[in-house]
Motif scaffolding. Structure first.
Motif, PDB file in Angstrom:
ATOM      1  N   VAL A  11      39.722  -4.075   4.106  1.00  0.00           N
ATOM      2  CA  VAL A  11      39.471  -4.141   2.669  1.00  0.00           C
ATOM      3  C   VAL A  11      38.046  -4.625   2.465  1.00  0.00           C
ATOM      4  O   VAL A  11      37.601  -5.577   3.114  1.00  0.00           O
ATOM      5  N   GLU A  12      37.357  -3.954   1.530  1.00  0.00           N
ATOM      6  CA  GLU A  12      35.976  -4.333   1.201  1.00  0.00           C
ATOM      7  C   GLU A  12      35.884  -4.642  -0.284  1.00  0.00           C
ATOM      8  O   GLU A  12      36.381  -3.889  -1.115  1.00  0.00           O
ATOM      9  N   ILE A  13      35.247  -5.748  -0.610  1.00  0.00           N
ATOM     10  CA  ILE A  13      35.071  -6.162  -2.006  1.00  0.00           C
ATOM     11  C   ILE A  13      33.586  -6.341  -2.274  1.00  0.00           C
ATOM     12  O   ILE A  13      32.890  -7.024  -1.519  1.00  0.00           O
ATOM     13  N   ASN A  14      33.109  -5.704  -3.364  1.00  0.00           N
ATOM     14  CA  ASN A  14      31.718  -5.844  -3.784  1.00  0.00           C
ATOM     15  C   ASN A  14      31.673  -6.399  -5.202  1.00  0.00           C
ATOM     16  O   ASN A  14      32.342  -5.878  -6.106  1.00  0.00           O
ATOM     17  N   GLN A  15      30.911  -7.447  -5.381  1.00  0.00           N
ATOM     18  CA  GLN A  15      30.784  -8.076  -6.690  1.00  0.00           C
ATOM     19  C   GLN A  15      29.309  -8.251  -7.026  1.00  0.00           C
ATOM     20  O   GLN A  15      28.565  -8.890  -6.282  1.00  0.00           O
ATOM     21  N   PRO A  48      34.735  -6.738  -9.949  1.00  0.00           N
ATOM     22  CA  PRO A  48      34.554  -6.371  -8.539  1.00  0.00           C
ATOM     23  C   PRO A  48      35.025  -4.942  -8.273  1.00  0.00           C
ATOM     24  O   PRO A  48      35.867  -4.392  -8.993  1.00  0.00           O
ATOM     25  N   GLN A  49      34.464  -4.365  -7.254  1.00  0.00           N
ATOM     26  CA  GLN A  49      34.905  -3.061  -6.770  1.00  0.00           C
ATOM     27  C   GLN A  49      35.595  -3.272  -5.419  1.00  0.00           C
ATOM     28  O   GLN A  49      35.000  -3.839  -4.498  1.00  0.00           O
ATOM     29  N   VAL A  50      36.824  -2.827  -5.321  1.00  0.00           N
ATOM     30  CA  VAL A  50      37.641  -3.057  -4.133  1.00  0.00           C
ATOM     31  C   VAL A  50      38.001  -1.709  -3.523  1.00  0.00           C
ATOM     32  O   VAL A  50      38.485  -0.809  -4.224  1.00  0.00           O
ATOM     33  N   ASN A  51      37.759  -1.586  -2.228  1.00  0.00           N
ATOM     34  CA  ASN A  51      38.093  -0.359  -1.511  1.00  0.00           C
ATOM     35  C   ASN A  51      38.867  -0.707  -0.242  1.00  0.00           C
ATOM     36  O   ASN A  51      38.514  -1.664   0.474  1.00  0.00           O
ATOM     37  N   ALA A  52      39.897   0.028   0.048  1.00  0.00           N
ATOM     38  CA  ALA A  52      40.657  -0.123   1.285  1.00  0.00           C
ATOM     39  C   ALA A  52      40.420   1.094   2.163  1.00  0.00           C
ATOM     40  O   ALA A  52      40.248   2.212   1.661  1.00  0.00           O
ATOM     41  N   SER A  53      40.433   0.882   3.471  1.00  0.00           N
ATOM     42  CA  SER A  53      40.223   1.994   4.405  1.00  0.00           C
ATOM     43  C   SER A  53      41.134   1.815   5.617  1.00  0.00           C
ATOM     44  O   SER A  53      41.537   0.695   5.959  1.00  0.00           O
TER      45      SER A  53
END
Length: 452
Positions: free
Chosen positions: A93-97, A55-60
């Motif tokens: 928080v955004e998670i893309n899988q 997964p790709q995890v990004n916080a903003s």
């Protein structure tokens, strides 16, 4: 003369041996160490490719300040207007899988693994080239040292010959022509000494470049017959099955074929999962807060991208054809190298026998000519020519001995067996698999396994 035997005689217990020189080159040669670093860099492509499974995890986060002024009629049922200040802020928080991407990740991992295998074979081939360069440099120094000794000794012999000729001229036994001939031959011999010194300096510089140190008291080099088969056909069979250059080219074909599958994957549907969690404050009124969360599955079906994916796939297929032709070319080069080096080895063996016979005959002839010259049956020129023939024969033997050793290593190199383990070098054998195992499954980290 004994200097002709320098390539075959002992050189003392403290001498540098060919194996120890090759061990130095194996550990210190910058070209070889650079190739090892290149393999380690290639190892990281596997970890990069495996990131497609994860997964790709990004916080903003954000914060701002807003102002508004609302004026309402005095008789409005709604309360009066006024100034309003808000500080909207929040974080999320955004998670893309990725779920399915046309097997592009799977094929990318396989491609990266094939690239690693190809890089290892390229490293093995580079190791072969470095070791062979070391052998060549080592034997060149031995050869040029022996030839220089011969040329210097020849100057001493001709200098004595000139002295004797002048003495005979003073008592009227020979003419001024004989003296001039001896002087001419001595001057030419001194020129050959200068040339031999220049050749030796060049060989020493090449030795320093490959081995990493100045040559000091080199022991004799010996042929590598223990690694060689009995026939050239056997050598060809080994080379076509084991040579690292051939294996590297075959892995190059695998990489190109997997690139075709990766490019075709761009035409397949893409399925992914996206999750979001966000906390907001003062978004509409002072003191409000809102928490939002979502999970979305997204399916993307490519219909037409202007033809980019199709052109890229066709291009990759052409690259596959190119890599296959290159692999065929490498096989032909290896085959030619085996046959050529085998021929050079056999020629060197024959030349050693012929040169030794020539030396024996030249020594007998020189002794006879000298005796005949003392009683006036031979001229000074006859003696000088016999001396030159003996010198040429000895130089030929030294060169043939050098060629014999180098050619044996050349055959081993052409077969793909010139490496530190086959030679039994006393070194810490470099294993590219150690670094690969350390990094292939890493999820993060900026420090390399060696601590950098």
């Amino acid at each position: 003369m004994t200097s002709v035997l320098v390539l075959m005689s002992a050189s003392g217990v403290s001498a540098e041996t060919l194996d120890s020189a090759l061990a130095r080159a194996y550990g210190n040669n910058p070209s070889l160490n650079a190739q090892r670093a290149s393999v380690r860099a290639t190892d990281e492509n596997v970890a990069r490719a495996k990131s497609g499974y994860r997964p790709q995890v990004n916080a903003s986060a954000d914060i701002g300040r807003s102002y508004s002024n609302v004026k309402r009629p005095g008789n409005s049922a709604v309360g009066g207007g006024g100034d309003s200040y808000l500080t909207p802020r929040g974080f999320g928080v955004e998670i893309n899988q990725s779920i399915f991407n046309g097997f592009r990740t799977e094929n990318s991992v396989r491609q990266a693994e094939s690239s690693v295998l190809g890089a290892r074979e390229t490293l093995s081939n580079n190791e072969q080239n470095t070791l062979f360069d070391g052998v060549t440099a080592y034997m060149n120094v031995l050869r040029d040292t022996a030839i220089l000794d011969l040329q210097r000794n020849n100057v001493e012999v001709l200098d004595e010959q000139l002295r004797q000729t002048r003495d005979r001229f003073n008592v009227g036994e020979v003419t001024r022509t004989d003296v001039a001939q001896a002087e001419s031959r001595l001057a030419a011999s001194r020129s050959q000494v200068s040339l031999a010194e220049s050749n030796l300096r060049t060989s020493i510089a090449q030795y320093r470049q490959v081995i990493g140190v100045e040559p000091r008291s080199l022991a004799p080099g010996r042929p590598l017959d223990r690694l060689l088969p009995k026939t050239v056909d056997s050598a060809l069979k080994v080379a076509l099955n084991e040579h690292p250059a051939i294996k590297a080219s075959e892995h190059g074909v695998d990489v190109a074929e997997l690139q075709v599958r990766i490019d075709q994957g761009a035409l397949a549907p893409q399925l992914g999962l996206q999750g979001n969690v966000a906390q907001r404050y003062d978004n509409q009124t002072n003191g409000d807060r809102a928490l939002a969360a979502s999970v979305v599955a997204q399916l993307t079906v490519p219909i037409y991208d202007g033809g980019v994916a199709y052109a890229t796939t066709r291009q990759s297929k052409e690259t596959v054809g190119q890599r296959r032709l290159e692999a065929d070319s490498v096989r032909d080069q290896v085959r030619a190298a085996v046959i050529s080096s085998w021929g050079q080895l056999e020629a060197a063996r024959a030349q050693i026998v012929a040169a030794q016979a020539q030396i024996d005959a030249s020594e007998t002839a020189l002794n006879g000519v000298r005796e005949e010259a003392r009683v006036g049956q031979r001229t000074t020129l006859d003696v000088l020519n016999a001396q030159q023939e003996l010198l040429t024969a000895r130089v030929t033997l030294i060169t043939a001995q050098r060629d014999r050793v180098v050619a044996s290593y050349a055959v081993a190199q052409a077969m793909g067996r010139l490496n530190s383990r086959s030679l039994g070098l006393s070194v810490n054998h470099y294993s590219p698999k150690i670094h690969y195992d350390q990094v292939k499954d890493l999820w993060g980290g900026l420090t390399t396994p060696d601590g950098r």
